[in-house]
Write a protein that holds these residues in place. Structure first.
Motif, mmCIF file in Angstrom:
data_model
loop_
_atom_site.group_PDB
_atom_site.id
_atom_site.type_symbol
_atom_site.label_atom_id
_atom_site.label_comp_id
_atom_site.label_asym_id
_atom_site.label_seq_id
_atom_site.Cartn_x
_atom_site.Cartn_y
_atom_site.Cartn_z
ATOM 1 N N MET A 208 -19.578 159.600 59.990
ATOM 2 C CA MET A 208 -19.954 158.849 59.694
ATOM 3 C C MET A 208 -20.526 158.262 61.958
ATOM 4 S SD MET A 208 -17.954 155.972 57.486
ATOM 5 C CE MET A 208 -16.548 156.393 58.048
ATOM 6 N N GLN A 209 -20.285 158.593 63.002
ATOM 7 C CA GLN A 209 -20.510 158.693 64.110
ATOM 8 C C GLN A 209 -20.051 157.667 64.730
ATOM 9 O OE1 GLN A 209 -24.922 159.440 63.723
ATOM 10 N NE2 GLN A 209 -24.853 161.644 63.798
ATOM 11 N N ALA A 210 -18.612 157.612 64.684
ATOM 12 C CA ALA A 210 -18.000 156.454 65.121
ATOM 13 C C ALA A 210 -17.449 156.451 66.433
ATOM 14 C CB ALA A 210 -16.063 156.402 64.147
ATOM 15 N N ARG A 211 -17.868 155.729 66.737
ATOM 16 C CA ARG A 211 -17.204 154.899 68.849
ATOM 17 C C ARG A 211 -16.551 153.991 68.768
ATOM 18 N NH1 ARG A 211 -23.344 154.677 70.979
ATOM 19 N NH2 ARG A 211 -23.706 156.050 70.004
ATOM 20 N N GLU A 212 -16.059 153.647 69.409
ATOM 21 C CA GLU A 212 -15.081 152.596 69.777
ATOM 22 C C GLU A 212 -15.630 151.204 70.594
ATOM 23 O OE1 GLU A 212 -10.899 153.773 70.988
ATOM 24 O OE2 GLU A 212 -10.916 152.417 72.920
ATOM 25 N N ILE A 213 -15.420 150.214 69.985
ATOM 26 C CA ILE A 213 -15.780 149.573 70.566
ATOM 27 C C ILE A 213 -14.691 147.653 70.584
ATOM 28 C CG2 ILE A 213 -17.969 147.144 70.309
ATOM 29 C CD1 ILE A 213 -19.586 149.363 69.798
ATOM 30 N N GLY A 214 -14.302 147.593 71.848
ATOM 31 C CA GLY A 214 -13.793 146.507 71.647
ATOM 32 C C GLY A 214 -14.781 145.346 71.364
ATOM 33 N N TYR A 215 -13.907 143.814 70.985
ATOM 34 C CA TYR A 215 -14.749 142.351 70.598
ATOM 35 C C TYR A 215 -14.508 141.745 71.706
ATOM 36 C CZ TYR A 215 -10.734 142.574 67.374
ATOM 37 O OH TYR A 215 -9.443 142.150 66.786
ATOM 38 N N TYR A 216 -13.115 141.524 72.212
ATOM 39 C CA TYR A 216 -13.528 140.538 73.875
ATOM 40 C C TYR A 216 -12.061 140.986 74.790
ATOM 41 C CZ TYR A 216 -10.429 138.695 69.942
ATOM 42 O OH TYR A 216 -9.184 138.071 68.866
ATOM 43 N N HIS A 217 -11.887 140.700 75.722
ATOM 44 C CA HIS A 217 -10.906 140.754 76.364
ATOM 45 C C HIS A 217 -9.767 139.992 76.662
ATOM 46 C CE1 HIS A 217 -9.758 142.629 80.227
ATOM 47 N NE2 HIS A 217 -9.607 141.875 80.632
ATOM 48 N N VAL A 218 -8.940 140.417 76.496
ATOM 49 C CA VAL A 218 -7.783 139.788 75.868
ATOM 50 C C VAL A 218 -6.521 140.151 76.571
ATOM 51 C CG1 VAL A 218 -8.584 138.591 73.723
ATOM 52 C CG2 VAL A 218 -6.941 140.827 73.979
ATOM 53 N N PRO A 219 -5.867 139.752 76.554
ATOM 54 C CA PRO A 219 -4.529 140.496 77.359
ATOM 55 C C PRO A 219 -3.718 141.308 76.189
ATOM 56 C CG PRO A 219 -4.249 138.390 77.393
ATOM 57 C CD PRO A 219 -5.328 138.223 76.518
ATOM 58 N N THR A 220 -3.191 142.127 76.966
ATOM 59 C CA THR A 220 -2.590 143.148 76.626
ATOM 60 C C THR A 220 -1.712 143.047 75.463
ATOM 61 O OG1 THR A 220 -1.484 143.872 77.869
ATOM 62 C CG2 THR A 220 -3.731 144.784 78.059
ATOM 63 N N TYR A 221 -0.662 142.095 75.106
ATOM 64 C CA TYR A 221 0.034 142.040 74.686
ATOM 65 C C TYR A 221 -0.205 141.368 73.397
ATOM 66 C CZ TYR A 221 -0.730 136.093 76.054
ATOM 67 O OH TYR A 221 -1.295 136.077 76.174
#
Length: 425
Positions: A139-152
């Motif tokens: 499926m040729q996946a790539r990692e994408i974050g969807y917003y910048h939030v605190p790591t906790y």
């Protein structure tokens, strides 16, 4: 080529209907499947549960009607299958990131086979026969974050990222899979493919830039990325960023913001509405300051003003009152559970997740809904001293209309044969 459609009988809750009838990417799933397979198929037949297929001796594709796939996956599968010229069955590697993180949790449709999982999609060069080799399509996946939030805000389920496939296929066994198909395998995948083309095709990049310069717009606002249908009325102050699709006869009023979303036909979007990474069905109405983030709304539904939905799925013909909020994050970092294909609460594998409302529901103003809670089709919920916070799943039996003198005025098409339907009052 013959197409054989196998019926998946399990109803997807809380919608109370099979997956094939649900809208994915703003189209009924059965129609989505038919359109993508049309280039390969000359005739088709459907088999209900328990019905046997008569012997045929022709090229055939067989699949279960709860499968969602995009044209990129089905093209790769058909090309490989025809080239091999032998019976094959779609399969996934257990370590495929997109399958492991998003398709497998809450699912009941895959058959384990060693390090593989087999899906209900087959190709036969000379008609269906017993036995088929697994055919793995990456499926040729790539990692994408969807917003910048605190790591906790991450928990044991993982960080706030998605494994986005460039070629998508999954079984719809849970309402969460509708969310995944529309948002992760749909809107995020559209954006990922667009970025890939920009990085790899100089001609495509120059075409986009040239069109933006010619139209005097920002790149993400040009007509190459924002497709607008016929008869639309769009206020000049509205902001629309692509990739986005706007249907026919859509009204978008002042201050509205739409980003990477699909808007169906005959939709009315009022002032200051925000729609991001979402799918809005035909005939929907979004009054002023309604907000959608990574949410699906099926056809002819309405959200009243100041309502906020994040990572939710809303069925057709449903009304949600003003000032209601669907939360998506456990304040204590406990894993979020959701209903799987067997109706049992299981780990959703998501650190954040909104809720789901079925078809033909009426939800009053000012409701607060906890993460991953569901409201079954035909339910009426009125805010009261006793119930304003929804901290558990709401079934049809819990509906407030059962206690009203005018209950017979509320139509319950998805529960007509159940106890307590409108004919018994």
């Amino acid at each position: 080529m013959l197409k054989v459609v196998l019926h998946a009988q399990n109803q997807i809750m809380p919608f109370c209907e099979p997956a094939r009838e649900l809208r994915i990417q703003n189209s009924p799933l059965w129609l989505h499947q038919r359109n993508l397979l049309a280039p390969y198929v000359t005739r088709e037949m459907e088999l209900k549960q328990g019905e046997r297929l008569q012997p045929v001796r022709e090229q055939a594709i067989v699949y279960r009607d709860n499968l969602f796939f995009d044209k990129y996956y089905i093209q790769a599968f058909m090309d490989q299958a025809i080239k091999l010229n032998k019976p094959v069955r779609a399969a996934f590697r257990s370590d495929d990131p997109a399958f492991r993180e998003h398709a497998l949790p809450l699912s009941t449709s895959y058959t384990p086979a060693g390090s593989l999982y087999l899906a209900d999609l087959w190709y036969y060069p000379n008609g269906p026969v017993a036995g088929a080799e697994p055919l793995v399509i990456d499926m040729q996946a790539r990692e994408i974050g969807y917003y910048h939030v605190p790591t906790y805000m991450g928990d044991r389920s993982g960080d706030l990222v998605f494994q986005v496939p460039l070629r998508a296929m999954m079984a719809i066994d849970s309402w969460v899979h509708v969310f995944i198909a529309d948002t992760v395998f749909g809107q995020f995948a559209h954006g990922a493919r667009f970025e890939k083309r920009l990085n790899e095709e100089l001609g495509f990049k120059l075409k986009i830039i040239g069109k933006a310069i010619y139209e005097g717009r920002q790149v993400l606002e040009c007509s190459e990325l924002v497709k607008v249908g016929k008869g639309c009325v769009i206020d000049p102050s509205a902001v629309i960023h692509g990739p986005a699709i706007i249907g026919d006869n859509v009204t978008i009023n002042a201050g509205a913001v739409i980003e990477n979303s699909i808007i169906g036909n005959n939709v009315n979007i009022s002032q200051d509405v925000q729609v991001m990474l979402s799918v809005v069905g035909d005939g929907a109405f979004l009054p002023f300051r309604a907000s959608l983030f990574m949410t699906t709304i099926m056809e002819n539904s309405m959200l009243a003003q100041n309502t906020c939905l994040q990572m939710c799925v809303i069925g057709r013909n449903t009304f949600i009152g003003a000032g209601s909020t669907w939360t998506d994050y456990n304040l204590i970092p406990a894993p979020i559970r959701a209903r799987d294909g067997n109706g049992k609460l299981s780990l959703s594998n998501r650190p954040v997740m909104g809720g789901c409302v079925g078809h033909n529901c009426r939800v009053g103003s000012g409701m607060i809904v906890y993460p991953a809670r569901t409201i079954e089709s035909d339910v009426v919920l009125a805010a009261s001293k006793e119930r304003r916070v929804i901290d558990r799943d709401i079934t049809f039996e819990d509906s407030d209309h059962h206690n009203l003198k005018l209950a017979h005025l509320h139509q319950t098409p998805y529960h007509m044969q159940s106890k307590g339907d409108s004919e018994s009052w």
